[in-house]
Design an enzyme around this catalytic site. Sequence first.
Site, mmCIF file in Angstrom:
data_model
loop_
_atom_site.group_PDB
_atom_site.id
_atom_site.type_symbol
_atom_site.label_atom_id
_atom_site.label_comp_id
_atom_site.label_asym_id
_atom_site.label_seq_id
_atom_site.Cartn_x
_atom_site.Cartn_y
_atom_site.Cartn_z
ATOM 1 N N GLU A 78 38.848 116.160 -12.267
ATOM 2 C CA GLU A 78 38.687 116.299 -12.264
ATOM 3 C C GLU A 78 37.011 116.871 -13.487
ATOM 4 O O GLU A 78 36.422 117.033 -13.206
ATOM 5 C CB GLU A 78 38.163 118.094 -11.513
ATOM 6 C CG GLU A 78 38.790 117.774 -9.919
ATOM 7 C CD GLU A 78 38.118 119.079 -9.486
ATOM 8 O OE1 GLU A 78 37.549 119.107 -8.245
ATOM 9 O OE2 GLU A 78 38.554 120.314 -9.948
ATOM 10 N N HIS A 97 35.824 125.170 -15.051
ATOM 11 C CA HIS A 97 35.513 124.990 -13.820
ATOM 12 C C HIS A 97 36.994 126.211 -13.374
ATOM 13 O O HIS A 97 38.246 125.831 -14.030
ATOM 14 C CB HIS A 97 36.263 123.808 -13.287
ATOM 15 C CG HIS A 97 36.540 123.654 -12.000
ATOM 16 N ND1 HIS A 97 35.597 123.896 -10.671
ATOM 17 C CD2 HIS A 97 37.369 123.244 -11.792
ATOM 18 C CE1 HIS A 97 35.806 123.590 -9.870
ATOM 19 N NE2 HIS A 97 37.255 123.062 -9.903
ATOM 20 N N HIS A 99 38.902 129.146 -9.972
ATOM 21 C CA HIS A 99 39.253 129.338 -8.540
ATOM 22 C C HIS A 99 38.853 130.596 -8.598
ATOM 23 O O HIS A 99 39.645 131.371 -8.405
ATOM 24 C CB HIS A 99 39.528 128.438 -7.413
ATOM 25 C CG HIS A 99 40.222 127.087 -8.219
ATOM 26 N ND1 HIS A 99 40.627 126.432 -9.245
ATOM 27 C CD2 HIS A 99 38.805 126.201 -7.583
ATOM 28 C CE1 HIS A 99 40.381 124.819 -8.733
ATOM 29 N NE2 HIS A 99 39.554 125.205 -8.706
ATOM 30 N N HIS A 167 35.716 126.178 -2.607
ATOM 31 C CA HIS A 167 36.598 125.548 -3.766
ATOM 32 C C HIS A 167 36.521 126.256 -4.875
ATOM 33 O O HIS A 167 37.337 127.273 -5.592
ATOM 34 C CB HIS A 167 35.753 123.870 -3.882
ATOM 35 C CG HIS A 167 36.749 123.363 -5.138
ATOM 36 N ND1 HIS A 167 36.049 122.602 -5.319
ATOM 37 C CD2 HIS A 167 36.718 123.653 -6.290
ATOM 38 C CE1 HIS A 167 36.997 121.652 -6.367
ATOM 39 N NE2 HIS A 167 37.684 122.992 -6.985
#
Lengths: 260, 260, 260, 260
Positions: A78, A97, A99, A167
């Site tokens: 990504e 980024h 989660h 996501h």
Amino acid sequence: MSLSLAAARDLVARANRMIANEGVLDAFGHVSTRHPSDPSRYLMSRSRAPELVQPEDIHEFTLDSQIVKPIKERLYGERVIHGEIYRARPEVMAVCHHHAPSILPFCISGMKLEPVYHLGATIGAAAPFWDARDDFGNTNLIVAKPEEGASLARALGKNWIVLMRRHGATVAGRSLEELTFRTIYIARNAAVQIQAHGLGHVSPLNAEERRLAGDYNLQPGPVARAWEYWSVRLDKAEGRARTGRRSVAASARKLAAKRR
Amino acid sequence: MSLSLAAARDLVARANRMIANEGVLDAFGHVSTRHPSDPSRYLMSRSRAPELVQPEDIHEFTLDSQIVKPIKERLYGERVIHGEIYRARPEVMAVCHHHAPSILPFCISGMKLEPVYHLGATIGAAAPFWDARDDFGNTNLIVAKPEEGASLARALGKNWIVLMRRHGATVAGRSLEELTFRTIYIARNAAVQIQAHGLGHVSPLNAEERRLAGDYNLQPGPVARAWEYWSVRLDKAEGRARTGRRSVAASARKLAAKRR
Amino acid sequence: MSLSLAAARDLVARANRMIANEGVLDAFGHVSTRHPSDPSRYLMSRSRAPELVQPEDIHEFTLDSQIVKPIKERLYGERVIHGEIYRARPEVMAVCHHHAPSILPFCISGMKLEPVYHLGATIGAAAPFWDARDDFGNTNLIVAKPEEGASLARALGKNWIVLMRRHGATVAGRSLEELTFRTIYIARNAAVQIQAHGLGHVSPLNAEERRLAGDYNLQPGPVARAWEYWSVRLDKAEGRARTGRRSVAASARKLAAKRR
Amino acid sequence: MSLSLAAARDLVARANRMIANEGVLDAFGHVSTRHPSDPSRYLMSRSRAPELVQPEDIHEFTLDSQIVKPIKERLYGERVIHGEIYRARPEVMAVCHHHAPSILPFCISGMKLEPVYHLGATIGAAAPFWDARDDFGNTNLIVAKPEEGASLARALGKNWIVLMRRHGATVAGRSLEELTFRTIYIARNAAVQIQAHGLGHVSPLNAEERRLAGDYNLQPGPVARAWEYWSVRLDKAEGRARTGRRSVAASARKLAAKRR
């Protein structure tokens, strides 16, 4: 004023491990920083869990998310999340980024994430949602193509966090220290918002309060104080902080000096 | 009866680290104590995360929250919380300001915090709310001006905790040990109140029970027992408690002796 | 078959630390065992946090909860909980009183605690409530008088756990190992019952399942397996388990041998 | 391509400890792998808590769940869960049975477990329920008889996880690495699904997204990255990861090499 490349690699590796050590990153997710002297490049680890990232894992990438000197190890799938945000937002110097367990419930339920205490005001004016379905239909949810990264960057707009449906989240900052602060405190804010929701009523900061509190907390003083804290905690977790007050204090001073 | 200044600095530094080690304080918040021999002064760290505070970080402040011997490092922005409470409440010997994850949902939702088990009775008669908006309109939520501290102290009144809307809590005690006990057990009480609320019904202590249980638990015996526990846990977390029973017991005895 | 007094003191000290290490006990609460050769006495620590209890802290008490050889240190205020249960229930060999975070929401809300998975079947036929208010009106909630202990023992009846409104729980077992198993797994059961309640529906074991599953899990095999696990975890937390597989295995074998 | 028996024993012991170290397994539950060269046998520990399992604890079992070389120590009571799944599903190379705190609320409430973020897509097409009551009436809930194992394997069908009412879950994988990934990330997915449910709305992946995201995440790259992470964390928890970057990186490289 800018860091040396070696210092930047050290710092972005440490930011990966610090944010992981605070429970926001796990096996997945990544932290990058713009190249300290070449704004058309960014620095990011090869593919490995953030908690394990060392300076020697950090490589240079173009804004097209191509590695400058190819390596044989795997790269993050990504990367375009980072490249496209650096391209769209010249003032952004660092991207994370993740989660995080406290952020995902918002990405799943569609509940609006709001600053509910002053430290959460680092969210900024809004925390917009992005849904891969809107532009790309059914996907594996991985943001791997340049157009997917660009779509996400558009959804982020002028904000500092974008929530990705089903996501996770992507957070931006004007420095690695600011990014780390914002990433961790938005996760903390999310956790208490969930609990407050359970008590039946959420009364967030109003627009002026969020602007004022966000500005206050992102000043160098508060940001450096939090960075020292998470940094010493990382040293402890990695077995580098020895017993006794002298050594802990010394280690903290050394860290503070490095950042100057 | 009063501690030496050196012992007081050691104790207030330790209380910072103990409360942080139990998860109530994080990068922000602070613990202070009134000067052991000069009631017109208080002792508090320079600006750094409570978990890192060492005796050499502790400085003297007047009740106007001015540092007695200026230093070049940053000071906490919210010193007036401490100064104004010491001024308004002569019997208060220690103050803690924090943003504990279990307390914030009350500050956000406006739900009444109540003693739901005997150890939570250290809340006292009431846990009033204070909202910076009432007296000062939209602010960055930081309590930095003397009039803001004074307003907060008035909201605290004769109580031992005041909940700050969209911000956190400030707790007071008649000693550092009592403050530490009250701060940690109110946070525990809040966490179980939230869970009980989720089960559909909260049945708190009545007024007489809270008075009786509060008085019982703040006696020297229970307070010393809890202090020893958190203190040994801190030693373990800082790598000072060695393996084997002898050394742990010895360390506990030494701590107990220090407190006498 | 019975343990030596020294082994019993070692074991009850270790059970205190094991249950604390699993998060069920904190600064307060206590674990006792009946004297291995004199059923009219029980063994319990002087007043200190369970996580710190060492064999040399363990003293003998009569069933009237009087210490056999007076000491100068403080004793637990709630000894009568133990004495009155040993008096009322000859088959009970160990007792634990605690305020576990997952159990308190039941004590506060009055929600019925039920076995929701097989390991929670160690609750037994029922988990009755006791409220100090019923027999004694408004109190400090501390069970300190013989008549209070006797009232609690009556509420326990033939069961293995009694939930004390606005206070905590008291658990009994036919051995320290069984008590430890029941105490920890009822706390785990309570935590998942709360979460299942949040999902909207709780479907517990029926009466026959709870009897069958309770009997199965309290056999020597499962109880020894769990004891070894918590014991090795305690050794790790106390810094006694060294690196590498050999030493951990050796330590486990030694523990298993001790228990035979 | 297949592992040596010694390497397989080492790997299955490590998978037990890794999954336990991430909080999914506790005193109970177990992880097995099919014999690397004889598909009619599987490898599993004698009865002990997964966190303690060492290579020397691993023994060979037939698909009837009989030990090949009898030992004097206790065996797991629920071996047939493993044997019957290996019999019914030739492509399954590893099985984990557990009672994770985030999975149990689904087993208790009957709430449907769904992939709510991409990493949870490793659930696969469905997470069916199995209730021992349906085929066997009231039992102790332990799956100990061959017909009970066979019934459970039928409920699993072609899926990768089966939820056992009032008991726990059983997960299958095409390798130990895949099993470990699926087991841990389904537990994480369950935890955030519960939180999202509390926010009032759960919007899961649709059928095509779950297939695409499941396939993506179970590729060798993501699976190896997660394995390295949990493996290094285990080494840290067991005191094998030394301080400083060099040794952690070396240990990670060694692990990666072993897996090749």
